[in-house]
Design an enzyme around this catalytic site. Structure first.
Site, PDB file in Angstrom:
ATOM      1  N   GLU A 139       0.845  -1.277   0.076  1.00 14.76           N
ATOM      2  CA  GLU A 139      -0.182   0.038  -0.065  1.00 14.76           C
ATOM      3  C   GLU A 139       0.863   1.171  -0.014  1.00 14.76           C
ATOM      4  O   GLU A 139       0.511   2.107  -0.648  1.00 14.76           O
ATOM      5  CB  GLU A 139      -0.826   0.135   0.953  1.00 14.76           C
ATOM      6  CG  GLU A 139      -1.857  -1.158   1.157  1.00 14.76           C
ATOM      7  CD  GLU A 139      -2.830  -1.058  -0.068  1.00 14.76           C
ATOM      8  OE1 GLU A 139      -3.209  -0.074  -0.616  1.00 14.76           O
ATOM      9  OE2 GLU A 139      -2.800  -2.423  -0.449  1.00 14.76           O
ATOM     10  N   HIS A 155       2.113   2.270  -3.540  1.00 18.50           N
ATOM     11  CA  HIS A 155       0.991   2.417  -4.335  1.00 18.50           C
ATOM     12  C   HIS A 155       0.861   4.403  -4.369  1.00 18.50           C
ATOM     13  O   HIS A 155       0.303   5.192  -5.167  1.00 18.50           O
ATOM     14  CB  HIS A 155      -0.407   2.361  -3.991  1.00 18.50           C
ATOM     15  CG  HIS A 155      -0.714   0.912  -4.427  1.00 18.50           C
ATOM     16  ND1 HIS A 155      -0.392   0.572  -5.661  1.00 18.50           N
ATOM     17  CD2 HIS A 155      -1.358  -0.249  -3.786  1.00 18.50           C
ATOM     18  CE1 HIS A 155      -0.871  -0.680  -5.979  1.00 18.50           C
ATOM     19  NE2 HIS A 155      -1.219  -1.170  -4.864  1.00 18.50           N
ATOM     20  N   GLU A 180       0.613  -3.108 -10.614  1.00 18.43           N
ATOM     21  CA  GLU A 180       0.390  -3.906  -9.445  1.00 18.43           C
ATOM     22  C   GLU A 180       1.687  -5.189  -9.161  1.00 18.43           C
ATOM     23  O   GLU A 180       1.981  -5.319  -8.169  1.00 18.43           O
ATOM     24  CB  GLU A 180      -0.940  -4.853  -9.847  1.00 18.43           C
ATOM     25  CG  GLU A 180      -2.062  -3.958 -10.058  1.00 18.43           C
ATOM     26  CD  GLU A 180      -2.548  -3.261  -8.899  1.00 18.43           C
ATOM     27  OE1 GLU A 180      -2.049  -3.781  -7.660  1.00 18.43           O
ATOM     28  OE2 GLU A 180      -3.363  -2.490  -8.772  1.00 18.43           O
ATOM     29  N   ASP A 212       3.967  -5.605  -5.981  1.00 17.08           N
ATOM     30  CA  ASP A 212       4.132  -6.919  -5.442  1.00 17.08           C
ATOM     31  C   ASP A 212       5.712  -7.186  -5.247  1.00 17.08           C
ATOM     32  O   ASP A 212       6.098  -7.785  -4.086  1.00 17.08           O
ATOM     33  CB  ASP A 212       3.693  -8.235  -6.461  1.00 17.08           C
ATOM     34  CG  ASP A 212       2.084  -8.296  -6.134  1.00 17.08           C
ATOM     35  OD1 ASP A 212       1.654  -7.771  -5.181  1.00 17.08           O
ATOM     36  OD2 ASP A 212       1.620  -8.930  -7.072  1.00 17.08           O
TER      37      ASP A 212
END
Length: 777
Positions: A627, A630, A679, A683
């Site tokens: 998070e 992001h 994404e 990861d």
């Protein structure tokens, strides 16, 4: 004489005594014994020191439960260096993912809370929540009432030609009631939201805009308060007053982000509707037709259940689905709006009335947002003006030729949304519809919930502030929250350290990125205001339960709608959580620059204070790191980091794409266009950051534990715990999911981490020990 005297010795000094003969060896023996004892003692001390520093088996109940969970979900015979997904997840059955299993466990905990015998103050939110839950479970009363309560609702809306008497249609009256009393929007959505201002606005422009905007939005701010606001901005961000730098710098802002102060300026927004039918742009014609036929069958069932003549019902159902299909054709995809730079437009209600005259905009919006005082000159935000124009024209056509069919269209939609509160024939029809639509669209099958779980969901939706307090007290103690905050601090510090070493990021951007992380707010457990019982006790004064469950359900709908609107009208509102405290989704809010971790997520098997650190860092720590990354998603998009080394950044992105493309997927297919770079980058970076934080924690804090009888050292347990977060059955991959397939979400980051191959002793050339790795983060 002196010399002779000095040369003489007493007789006893010239010959050794018997005492001196045995004392010398005794002293040597004693010294040897002391040295041996010291050596043995030191060895024992060192043994216990090293034993205490080395990994010990965790014997706490939480660890034993986790051990059983890991044994049940993994396949220990799978090759770790080529198929770690099977090693960690192969036997995970009964739930789509670890998150789904945790979500169901949280609902079960809520159920236990709601079913525990307690005594609450009369009229309190707790009492009403418990009454609502138990009335939801009283299916005998719901079946006895039959369709009567629903027919009463239809009569209040002006009746329905196919099932009740009605004389004439007042279209806008019905629409106004649907929007204000039933939270149902059949033709468009109207809501309050933060003003979507341009993200890179210099502060001086922001101040000018604010002064003009305050005259339009119905949120009076005292002049003295505004003056203090301007003074504070000038002190905190002096460099931004004229040049637009500082926290709103274009280097690090996302297209959807705004300054936190802007989030408090909320206005009415009109957007496209959310259709009940899962139609999609560019959908295969055969699938499109099957979806339409399935939904048509459902509408026929609804009309028949309400006593309509089958032939008349069929005609109204056909025209209703036809109306939906035509409205759907008016929609413009978000990508098209972005390409045309028409994400939103500012218009007054008067202007909108002229462009889309079929809707009485002022009366409908005023009825919906009763806490506000609206006028024809009120400025609102419209997200797709072309859709609203076409929608208005369609409504006018229907009103002139098929006005009774338009009424049926609105009633059909409302009955569908009220299905959970109706008797079993309506609920079964809805259940069958959902099952068939899931098969047609290829979406993952939703587990069949019991009546108890359905009632838990509805009670949680309507009484969230009250249940938030009860859930957090039950599942997220202060000590758990403190341990979670310590973990987050370690993860955040590791990210800051890592930002200093990124080869593609220039020094200035690194500094701004570090400041961005430092300024971040974090919220855990539940919203702070929700934990104050005094503030939540008055929120349900307007909830009236009875005389039947449908009326209780509708009272909950209206209370929730009013609560949401009121939260937007606060002068400087708190961050509005997008998840419930028992939810399992963490997220980063760009508009408020806050990261949220609900109490429901920080639970076993992802986090527990008694777990080995390797588990908490590998599971919850990687979620936190993801998070945080992001925050910087926009830096990876072309042109969004002008000071960075563009060639180095593109090289690492291409490296990551090639790295993922090399992995075989389930069924022998190869990875292709549905891969999301952002994404996957998150990861990979999250695993690296969590590992770095874990290693630093081990360096300064000894005494690590591990799970007994699992044959995994702490470092191996770290990677095992990370993989558990990604566990999902391969057959449940959603075709619309922007994430990588579950196998890639495990193998991609692990293969990009040299430490994994080292600790699992992977040979060169193994799938998870490639010759090249990427460093995007």
């Amino acid at each position: 004489m002196g010399t002779l005297w000095s040369q003489e010795r007493p007789p006893e000094e010239e010959q050794p005594t018997e005492q001196s003969r045995w004392w010398a060896p005794a002293r040597q023996l004693l010294t040897a014994v002391l040295l041996l004892g010291l050596l043995l003692g030191s060895s024992v001390i060192l043994f216990y020191i090293f034993r205490s520093c080395g990994p010990r088996p965790c014997e706490m109940p939480a660890c034993r439960d986790l051990l059983e969970y890991y044994r049940a979900s993994g396949n220990t015979s799978a090759p770790r260096c080529t198929d770690f997904f099977s090693f960690a997840c192969a036997e995970a059955k009964g739930a789509n993912s670890s998150f789904q299993a945790l979500a169901e466990e949280n609902k079960s905990r809520l159920q236990r809370i709601l079913e525990a015998p307690r005594s609450w103050p009369l009229g309190s939110g707790e009492e009403k929540a418990f009454q609502f839950y138990h009335s939801c479970l009283d299916t005998d009363a719901i079946e006895a009432a039959g369709a009567g309560p629903l027919r009463q609702v239809i009569e209040e809306l002006g009746g329905w030609p196919i099932s009740s008497n009605w004389t004439s249609l007042d279209f806008n009256r019905t629409l106004r009631l649907l929007m204000s009393q039933y939270d149902h929007f059949p033709f468009f959505r109207a809501y309050l939201g933060p003003h979507p201002t341009p993200p890179h606005m210099p502060i001086i422009q922001f101040l000018v805009w604010t002064l003009s905007f305050l005259a339009l939005c119905p949120q009076p701010i005292p002049f003295l308060g505004l003056l203090l606001l301007l003074l504070t901005l000038s002190i905190l961000f002096p460099e931004a007053i004229l040049h637009g730098t500082g926290p709103m710098s274009p280097h690090l802002s996302s297209p959807s982000s705004t300054h936190p102060l802007l989030s408090s300026l909320s206005c009415v927004q009109i957007d496209q509707p959310e259709f009940d039918v899962p139609l999609k742009q560019n959908q295969e014609q055969k699938i499109y037709a099957q979806i339409v036929r399935t939904y048509l069958t459902y509408l026929n069932q609804l009309g028949t259940l309400l006593g309509g003549d089958p032939s008349q019902v069929e005609q109204h159902a056909f025209l209703s689905i036809s109306t939906t299909s035509r409205l759907f054709q008016f929609l413009r995809p978000l990508e098209q709006q972005q390409a045309q730079e028409k994400l939103f437009q500012m218009v007054t209600i008067n202007q909108l009335q002229e462009m889309a005259p079929a809707i009485d905009w002022l009366s409908c919006l005023q009825a919906t947002f009763t806490q506000m005082s609206l006028s024809p000159s009120q400025t609102i935000v419209v997200h797709d003006l072309d859709y609203l124009k076409n929608m208005s024209q369609l409504v006018e056509e229907q009103l002139s030729s098929h006005s009774n069919f338009l009424q049926s269209h609105m009633i059909f939609g409302l009955v569908g949304t009220l299905s959970p509160a109706l008797n079993s024939p309506f609920r079964e029809a809805r259940k069958l519809l959902n099952q068939k639509l899931q098969e047609l669209t290829g979406r993952p099958r939703v587990p069949a919930y019991t009546r108890e779980m359905k009632c838990v969901e509805e009670t949680g939706a309507f009484f969230e502030p009250t249940l938030a307090v009860l859930f957090v007290h039950e599942a997220f103690s202060p000590s758990t929250q403190s341990a979670a905050m310590d973990l987050f601090t370690d993860i955040k510090d590791a990210l800051v350290t890592r930002l200093r070493k990124l080869p593609w990021m220039d020094e200035e951007t690194q500094k701004k990125a570090q400041d961005r992380v430092t300024q971040l707010q974090v919220e855990m457990g539940a919203p702070g205001w929700a934990m104050t019982s005094v503030l939540t006790s008055h929120k349900y004064s307007e909830v009236h339960l009875g005389p039947n469950f449908l009326q209780s359900f509708l009272s909950g709908v209206r209370s929730r709608q009013a609560r949401i609107i009121q939260s937007f009208l606060e002068p400087f509102p708190h961050h509005r959580w997008q998840v419930s405290p028992w939810g399992v989704k963490a997220y980063y809010s760009a508009s408020d620059h806050v990261v949220v971790f609900p109490a429901g997520l920080l639970q076993p098997p992802f986090f527990h204070p008694a777990y080995p650190r390797a588990v908490n860092f590998g599971a919850a720590g990687s979620i936190m790191a993801r998070e945080l990354l992001h925050i910087f998603d926009q830096l990876l998009l072309p042109g969004n980091c002008p000071g960075c080394d563009t060639h180095a950044l593109e090289r690492e992105q291409q490296c990551l794409e090639s790295h993922y493309a090399a992995f075989p997927l389930h069924g022998g297919t190869s990875f292709s266009g549905f891969h999301s770079l952002l994404e996957s980058a998150a990861d990979v970076g999250a695993l690296a950051i969590a590992l770095q934080a874990y290693n630093k924690r081990l360096l300064w804090h000894r005494g690590e534990t591990t799970l007994p009888n699992l044959d995994l050292n702490p470092q191996q347990l770290f990677f095992r715990s990370y993989a558990q977060v990604m566990c999902r059955e391969l057959s449940t991959q959603d075709s619309q999911d922007t994430q990588s397939p579950p196998t890639l979400r495990v193998h991609g980051p692990l293969s990009n981490t040299l430490a994994f191959a080292k600790h699992f002793h992977c040979p060169d050339g193994a799938l998870l020990k490639p010759s090249r790795r990427c460093q995007l983060w």
